[in-house]
Design a protein around this motif. Structure first.
Motif, PDB file in Angstrom:
ATOM      1  N   LEU A  12      15.094  27.723 -72.554  1.00 34.42           N
ATOM      2  CA  LEU A  12      14.728  29.000 -72.344  1.00 34.42           C
ATOM      3  C   LEU A  12      15.574  30.268 -73.027  1.00 34.42           C
ATOM      4  O   LEU A  12      16.539  29.912 -73.426  1.00 34.42           O
ATOM      5  CB  LEU A  12      15.172  29.083 -70.825  1.00 34.42           C
ATOM      6  CG  LEU A  12      13.953  28.668 -69.967  1.00 34.42           C
ATOM      7  CD1 LEU A  12      14.200  28.957 -68.415  1.00 34.42           C
ATOM      8  CD2 LEU A  12      12.831  28.911 -70.249  1.00 34.42           C
ATOM      9  N   HIS A  16      13.063  35.576 -72.520  1.00 38.89           N
ATOM     10  CA  HIS A  16      12.239  34.645 -71.588  1.00 38.89           C
ATOM     11  C   HIS A  16      12.626  34.514 -70.104  1.00 38.89           C
ATOM     12  O   HIS A  16      12.189  35.961 -68.717  1.00 38.89           O
ATOM     13  CB  HIS A  16      12.429  33.193 -71.845  1.00 38.89           C
ATOM     14  CG  HIS A  16      11.226  32.269 -72.954  1.00 38.89           C
ATOM     15  ND1 HIS A  16      11.821  31.403 -73.443  1.00 38.89           N
ATOM     16  CD2 HIS A  16      10.530  32.675 -72.911  1.00 38.89           C
ATOM     17  CE1 HIS A  16      10.940  31.332 -74.672  1.00 38.89           C
ATOM     18  NE2 HIS A  16       9.995  32.528 -74.333  1.00 38.89           N
ATOM     19  N   LYS A 144       9.887  25.913 -72.469  1.00 41.59           N
ATOM     20  CA  LYS A 144       9.672  26.803 -72.746  1.00 41.59           C
ATOM     21  C   LYS A 144       8.042  27.258 -72.751  1.00 41.59           C
ATOM     22  O   LYS A 144       8.000  28.636 -73.069  1.00 41.59           O
ATOM     23  CB  LYS A 144       9.614  26.414 -74.619  1.00 41.59           C
ATOM     24  CG  LYS A 144       9.250  27.690 -75.577  1.00 41.59           C
ATOM     25  CD  LYS A 144       9.731  26.785 -76.782  1.00 41.59           C
ATOM     26  CE  LYS A 144      10.016  28.022 -78.126  1.00 41.59           C
ATOM     27  NZ  LYS A 144      10.049  27.720 -79.158  1.00 41.59           N
ATOM     28  N   GLY A 147       8.575  28.907 -69.826  1.00 40.09           N
ATOM     29  CA  GLY A 147       8.881  30.471 -69.672  1.00 40.09           C
ATOM     30  C   GLY A 147       8.159  31.397 -70.788  1.00 40.09           C
ATOM     31  O   GLY A 147       8.489  32.387 -70.706  1.00 40.09           O
ATOM     32  N   GLU A 148       6.766  31.431 -71.814  1.00 38.85           N
ATOM     33  CA  GLU A 148       6.316  32.119 -72.362  1.00 38.85           C
ATOM     34  C   GLU A 148       5.122  32.141 -71.107  1.00 38.85           C
ATOM     35  O   GLU A 148       4.820  33.925 -71.483  1.00 38.85           O
ATOM     36  CB  GLU A 148       5.576  31.097 -73.570  1.00 38.85           C
ATOM     37  CG  GLU A 148       5.852  31.545 -74.482  1.00 38.85           C
ATOM     38  CD  GLU A 148       6.397  32.094 -75.765  1.00 38.85           C
ATOM     39  OE1 GLU A 148       5.918  33.402 -75.054  1.00 38.85           O
ATOM     40  OE2 GLU A 148       7.933  31.902 -76.232  1.00 38.85           O
ATOM     41  N   TYR A 151       6.803  34.913 -69.690  1.00 38.68           N
ATOM     42  CA  TYR A 151       6.820  36.157 -70.790  1.00 38.68           C
ATOM     43  C   TYR A 151       6.257  36.920 -70.037  1.00 38.68           C
ATOM     44  O   TYR A 151       6.264  38.551 -69.714  1.00 38.68           O
ATOM     45  CB  TYR A 151       7.385  35.483 -71.824  1.00 38.68           C
ATOM     46  CG  TYR A 151       8.203  36.760 -72.493  1.00 38.68           C
ATOM     47  CD1 TYR A 151       9.254  37.878 -73.398  1.00 38.68           C
ATOM     48  CD2 TYR A 151       7.013  38.189 -73.576  1.00 38.68           C
ATOM     49  CE1 TYR A 151       9.390  38.760 -73.439  1.00 38.68           C
ATOM     50  CE2 TYR A 151       6.883  38.176 -74.439  1.00 38.68           C
ATOM     51  CZ  TYR A 151       8.115  38.604 -74.597  1.00 38.68           C
ATOM     52  OH  TYR A 151       8.409  40.036 -74.952  1.00 38.68           O
TER      53      TYR A 151
END
Length: 461
Positions: A12, A16, A144, A147-148, A151
């Protein structure tokens, strides 16, 4: 299988974490649930949000203090264990896990209801399943990818709120041609600022605390970033303006632009404000934004519940299988376990909505206050320990310690007990208490069966 990867992957990034912290408190409760609170408390509902927001700011400050010393995915469960003993970490960990798996189910059902607005022929249960599976796959792929997704979900929510505040401010100050400014008439001339008395404010606080749940996710996520200190500092320092701008700003616009005693307008208050401006397809636009909020909450629920389950498995408080991670550092079995339990809850909603599912939702309702109470007690005990053992690690400190901590504990306890005397919250209070007693009891029942509280090795799948 590789035996080198034994930890959660720190994938992360600060962007994020920043956006997760910004969007973490903007849920469907703000877009939809705020209307019923305004209708019950009138313009004074703004004070409910002020008091609840102040409590969250103080609790987040305490959590930030502990997280910067010891960033971990176990977060407050780990701190409770360290401060008050294994039983406390076990209890609050399972209660928090229970809260979020029920939230996943609730949000999946909410998301399916919104999508049926556009596609009424699609079966609700299949849409709920599809939404849960979609976000399960993103969580399974990598932290990740979580997190994306979060986001962009959060970015949509934040931009939407900022635009809403700008439009609302323009209405209030009469900056839009042909749109009448209500001035202060909706605030002062419909029974006064506090039409239902001072007590309605306190009733509102208990309801608002549930909406703020999610602020603490950033402390859990900090365990999966390579810059935990910076991430925690950003999130802790920004919580004040997040609540001020997003929540208090939005509620101030709503109570000023809309008459508080209009059940029709407050059924979907944000849509009603857009309709004042004659914005085409206001309902469609807001439906999309609420769907984004729902998917964001579902996504975060899967992430948060799985990380708490993973951390508890590491401490011996959950089956060892949930502590396994794959080569990408993802706790696969913990994520799948949360998904399965959540979908069983969704099934209960269709088989027994008024009994089993209602019981689960009400039993999880008071967990937010219990979590905040445990965070405060943990900080009270650990602050003194940190000052003796590693004072240099205290980069963030609770203000006016220990007085503000004591005051926070007292207020949370009062709000928690007060639920027992409010008709609409009484069943929630007793069911949450029942679940809490059962969880504490299960700790002592299974205590002798657990050979250790800390696993010697983490495992890889």
């Amino acid at each position: 299988m590789s035996h080198q990867q034994t930890e959660l992957k720190k994938d992360l990034k600060i962007r994020h974490i920043t956006m997760i912290s910004l969007g973490g408190i903007i849920g469907a409760g703000l877009f939809v649930g705020s209307g019923s609170l305004i209708n019950s408390a009138g313009p004074a509902s703004i004070f409910s949000y002020v008091f609840a927001g102040l409590l969250v700011v103080l609790v987040m400050r305490m959590l930030g203090e502990m997280s910067i010393v010891n960033p971990t995915s176990g977060s407050f469960s780990t701190y409770a264990r360290e401060a008050m003993g294994p039983w406390a970490g076990y209890t609050i960990g399972w209660l928090y896990w229970f809260f979020w798996v029920i939230v996943i189910a609730v949000e999946a059902i909410g998301g399916s209801n919104i999508i049926q607005y556009w596609f009424p022929s699609w079966p609700s249960w299949s849409v709920s399943l599809a939404l849960t599976l979609l976000l399960t796959l993103t969580n399974l792929y990598s932290v990740k990818s979580y997190g994306e997704f979060e986001y962009w979900f959060s970015l949509i929510k934040v931009v939407s709120i900022v635009l809403f505040l700008a439009l609302g401010g323009a209405i209030i100050f009469g900056l839009i041609p042909h749109v009448h400014s209500p001035g202060t008439s909706n605030i002062l001339h419909r029974g006064g600022f506090m039409p239902h008395g001072f007590s309605s404010i306190f009733v509102g606080i208990a309801l608002v605390m549930f909406s703020f749940m999610g602020s603490e996710i950033v402390a859990i996520a900090a365990g999966e970033t390579s810059h935990p200190e910076k991430a925690i500092t950003v999130a802790t320092n920004s919580v004040i303006y997040r609540i001020l701008i997003f929540y208090l700003g939005s509620i101030l616009v709503l109570v000023t632009v809309l008459p508080w005693n209009s059940t029709t307008l407050l059924k979907n208050p944000f849509v009603s404000v857009l309709n004042v401006l004659n914005i085409p397809a206001a309902g469609q636009i807001m439906n999309f934004i609420v769907l984004t909020a729902v998917l964001s909450c579902l996504n975060s629920g899967l992430y948060t519940s799985s990380r708490m389950l993973f951390a508890m498995a590491q401490n011996g408080d959950a089956p060892r299988a949930f502590s396994k991670v794959n080569k990408r550092g993802v706790p696969v079995y913990a994520i799948l376990g949360c998904t399965v339990v959540s979908f069983i809850s969704v099934i209960f909603n269709y088989l027994s909505p008024d009994k089993i599912f209602l019981f689960l939702v009400n039993a999880s309702g008071g967990v937010a206050l219990l979590v905040y109470l445990v965070i405060a007690f943990s900080q009270l005990r650990l602050r003194r320990k940190y000052e003796k053992e590693k004072p240099e690690a205290l980069k963030i400190k609770m203000w006016l310690f220990p007085y503000l901590t004591y005051a926070t504990i007292l207020v949370i306890a009062v709000v928690l007990i007060m639920q027992a005397f409010i008709d609409s919250l009484r069943s929630q209070f007793y069911l949450t208490a029942l679940i809490a007693v059962c969880v504490v009891g299960s700790y002592f029942v299974f205590k002798n069966k657990r050979s250790t509280n800390t696993l010697p090795d983490k495992q890889v799948v």
